[in-house]
Design an enzyme around this catalytic site. Structure first.
Site, PDB file in Angstrom:
ATOM      1  N   HIS A 166       0.683  -1.181  -0.086  1.00 56.72           N
ATOM      2  CA  HIS A 166      -0.181   0.020  -0.003  1.00 56.72           C
ATOM      3  C   HIS A 166       0.762   1.289   0.047  1.00 56.72           C
ATOM      4  CE1 HIS A 166       0.278   0.944   4.307  1.00 56.72           C
ATOM      5  NE2 HIS A 166       0.261  -0.255   4.502  1.00 56.72           N
ATOM      6  N   ASP A 195       6.162   0.665   6.816  1.00 56.33           N
ATOM      7  CA  ASP A 195       4.831   0.486   6.637  1.00 56.33           C
ATOM      8  C   ASP A 195       3.971   1.758   5.858  1.00 56.33           C
ATOM      9  OD1 ASP A 195       2.170  -0.462   6.954  1.00 56.33           O
ATOM     10  OD2 ASP A 195       1.749   0.673   8.969  1.00 56.33           O
ATOM     11  N   GLU A 215      -4.983   1.873   2.581  1.00 49.47           N
ATOM     12  CA  GLU A 215      -5.038   0.738   3.236  1.00 49.47           C
ATOM     13  C   GLU A 215      -5.190   1.050   4.869  1.00 49.47           C
ATOM     14  OE1 GLU A 215      -3.469  -2.310   6.084  1.00 49.47           O
ATOM     15  OE2 GLU A 215      -2.798  -0.392   5.778  1.00 49.47           O
ATOM     16  N   GLU A 216      -4.479   2.116   5.253  1.00 51.16           N
ATOM     17  CA  GLU A 216      -4.438   2.493   6.573  1.00 51.16           C
ATOM     18  C   GLU A 216      -5.833   2.789   7.265  1.00 51.16           C
ATOM     19  OE1 GLU A 216      -2.181   1.822   8.512  1.00 51.16           O
ATOM     20  OE2 GLU A 216      -0.109   1.875   7.452  1.00 51.16           O
ATOM     21  N   ASP A 229       3.411  -6.345   3.488  1.00 50.96           N
ATOM     22  CA  ASP A 229       2.964  -5.506   4.128  1.00 50.96           C
ATOM     23  C   ASP A 229       3.314  -5.701   5.880  1.00 50.96           C
ATOM     24  OD1 ASP A 229       1.922  -3.048   5.355  1.00 50.96           O
ATOM     25  OD2 ASP A 229      -0.345  -3.629   5.030  1.00 50.96           O
ATOM     26  N   HIS A 275       3.281   2.699  12.661  1.00 49.66           N
ATOM     27  CA  HIS A 275       2.577   3.858  12.868  1.00 49.66           C
ATOM     28  C   HIS A 275       3.076   4.997  13.685  1.00 49.66           C
ATOM     29  CE1 HIS A 275      -1.418   1.332  11.882  1.00 49.66           C
ATOM     30  NE2 HIS A 275      -0.527   1.397  10.968  1.00 49.66           N
TER      31      HIS A 275
END
Length: 478
Positions: free
Chosen positions: A294, A306, A340-341, A368, A437
């Site tokens: 992503h 990520d 995606e997130e 991912d 994140h």
């Protein structure tokens, strides 16, 4: 010549023929294995000696940065990756429009614990993705610490109304599979505010989903469910060190108060794109094999692990085929999914369009889980296809790839599920959630060699499935 002699003579000739066939079959199998060993070596050599994945990631991370859906940086990433795919000389490169949410963080968040009037200790927090802002002057209230939703229900409205709910359930550190540990506590981040609203809470704090103790708050998506906008409450992640401190202070004095201010806002949806490129299959052009990651990321860091790593590794699969001169039998398609997130809209849109067009996706591989050392793959597939995979273990052994298990695949390729093979690259995950994140998900934390090994490992699996084919139901074959 008697009859028994003739029979024995015929049996002897038959046995010789059978023996010849066995030896010939064995020779073919040995030659095929030798050819595959040579191809895998060429793939790994090219990735490690002449790879482009690290250079691409450098640009995505350091020249563009965090790529939150709907942001200017996300637009820049779409243009950059499309241009780079076109440079590879693929058969086709295009953009697939998709509407995505546009949530903005605003000014940096601020928070402190107040043990007595004027006696405060600042702690690191960040708004959860999708949260509303606090009132303009911030929010201060007493805190109720809970471990789960059952405890929330036990306390009830009488003990929660007007307070901030503090979810402090940590990741389970004794689980070797860290994604299981993540799955065991992420519900408090995603549904925590929705649940707390039911009991009159005015705000939510969530312990960062992270295995180590540090001062980095970890954001992530959250949902209010069907809660009207007017009744939504602000939700933030607190760093693990901050969570430990707050919990200790609440034990000493349950009337301890917490203040936080955040300025995030949800705007109208905007148009963005999945970025797609393909090499058309020489034998089965209508059978499609997908590799992807992503393109969007959270905004605190630059999204290197990520999922910048998965993006550039997926792009590298097609480049490695072209560099090694391999011409795939199936159409090999790279898809860089958007959103995606905080919505999965890119993955859903891609699957929707594929269904509308009647496309036959026989295989999909997603990266991912970070750019760490590859360990293997998890497969969502039939037992027949998994047996095929297990026969390839010896080919991956020289590269220390040993993890081949049935299980999950990936969020973005999940909507493609059918009578096909879905799989996810599984790197070593022990350090992944240190960065997930958070502000330290940055380029310098990705090792060049590990990233390139992951790209080669993905390419090798795609090559083997392309050569030996996915076992499909006859009704789906085209």
């Amino acid at each position: 010549m008697d009859k028994s002699f003739k029979i024995n003579s015929r049996l002897g000739k038959l046995n010789i023929l059978i023996l010849f066939l066995i030896l010939f079959t064995g020779f073919i199998e040995v030659k095929a294995q030798s050819d595959d060993e040579k191809m895998l070596k060429a793939i790994y050599d090219t990735s490690l000696l002449n790879g482009k994945s690290y250079k691409w990631l450098d640009h995505l991370s350091n020249q563009i940065g965090g790529r939150l859906s709907g942001s200017y940086n996300a637009e820049k990433a779409v243009k950059y990756t499309k241009d780079e795919l076109e440079e590879l000389g693929l058969d086709k490169v295009w953009l697939q429009p998709v509407m995505v949410p546009k949530w903005v963080r605003g000014a940096k968040e601020f928070a402190y614990i107040e043990s007595a009037p004027g006696n405060t200790t600042t702690v690191p927090i960040c708004a959860l993705g999708g949260s509303v802002a606090t009132p303009a002057g911030g929010l201060k209230a007493e805190v109720v610490e809970v471990q789960n939703f059952d405890e929330l229900a036990t306390l009830g409205r009488e003990k929660i109304q007007g307070k901030i709910v503090f979810y402090n359930r940590p990741m389970q550190a004794d689980l070797i599979q860290t994604f299981r540990a993540y799955g065991g506590c992420v519900d408090q981040r995603y549904k925590g505010a929705e649940k707390a609203i039911q009991y009159g809470a005015v705000g939510v704090l969530v312990r960062s989903v992270n295995l180590r103790l540090d001062d980095l708050p970890h954001t992530g998506s959250m949902s209010y469910g069907d809660t009207p906008v007017s009744k939504r409450i602000p939700a933030a992640a607190i760093s693990t060190n901050g969570a430990e401190l707050l919990s200790s202070m609440l034990k000493l004095d349950p009337t301890t108060q917490f203040f936080f201010a955040q300025h995030c806002k949800q705007l109208k949806d905007v148009e963005s794109y999945n970025v797609i490129g393909e090499i058309r299959g020489s034998t089965y052009p209508n059978k499609i094999m997908v590799v992807g990651g992503h393109l969007d990321s959270w905004d605190l860091g630059d999204g290197a692990h990520d999922d910048g790593a998965g993006v550039v590794q997926s792009m590298e699969v097609l480049r490695l085929f072209k560099e090694t001169g391999y011409k795939p039998k199936h159409t090999i398609r790279v898809v860089l999914f958007m959103n995606e997130e905080n919505g999965l809209r890119g993955g859903k849109k891609y699957a929707k369009v594929a269904k509308e067009k009647g496309e036959n996706h026989v295989f999909a591989l997603e990266s991912d889980a970070g750019g760490f050392t590859p360990r293997g793959f998890s497969f969502d597939c039939s037992q027949e296809n998994f047996k095929k995979v297990e026969s390839w273990r010896k080919l991956f052994k020289p590269y220390l790839i040993h993890f081949f298990e049935k299980g999950g695949s990936g969020a973005d390729i999940g909507p493609l599920k059918g009578d096909n093979v879905l799989c996810g690259l599984r790197p070593d995950s022990q350090r992944y959630f240190d960065h997930h994140h958070a502000a330290n998900d940055t380029f310098e934390h990705v090792n060049k060699r590990e990233l390139e090994l992951g790209a080669a490992t993905m390419t090798s699996l795609v090559y083997l499935f392309d050569k030996y084919e996915v076992i499909q139901s006859k009704k789906l074959e085209k």
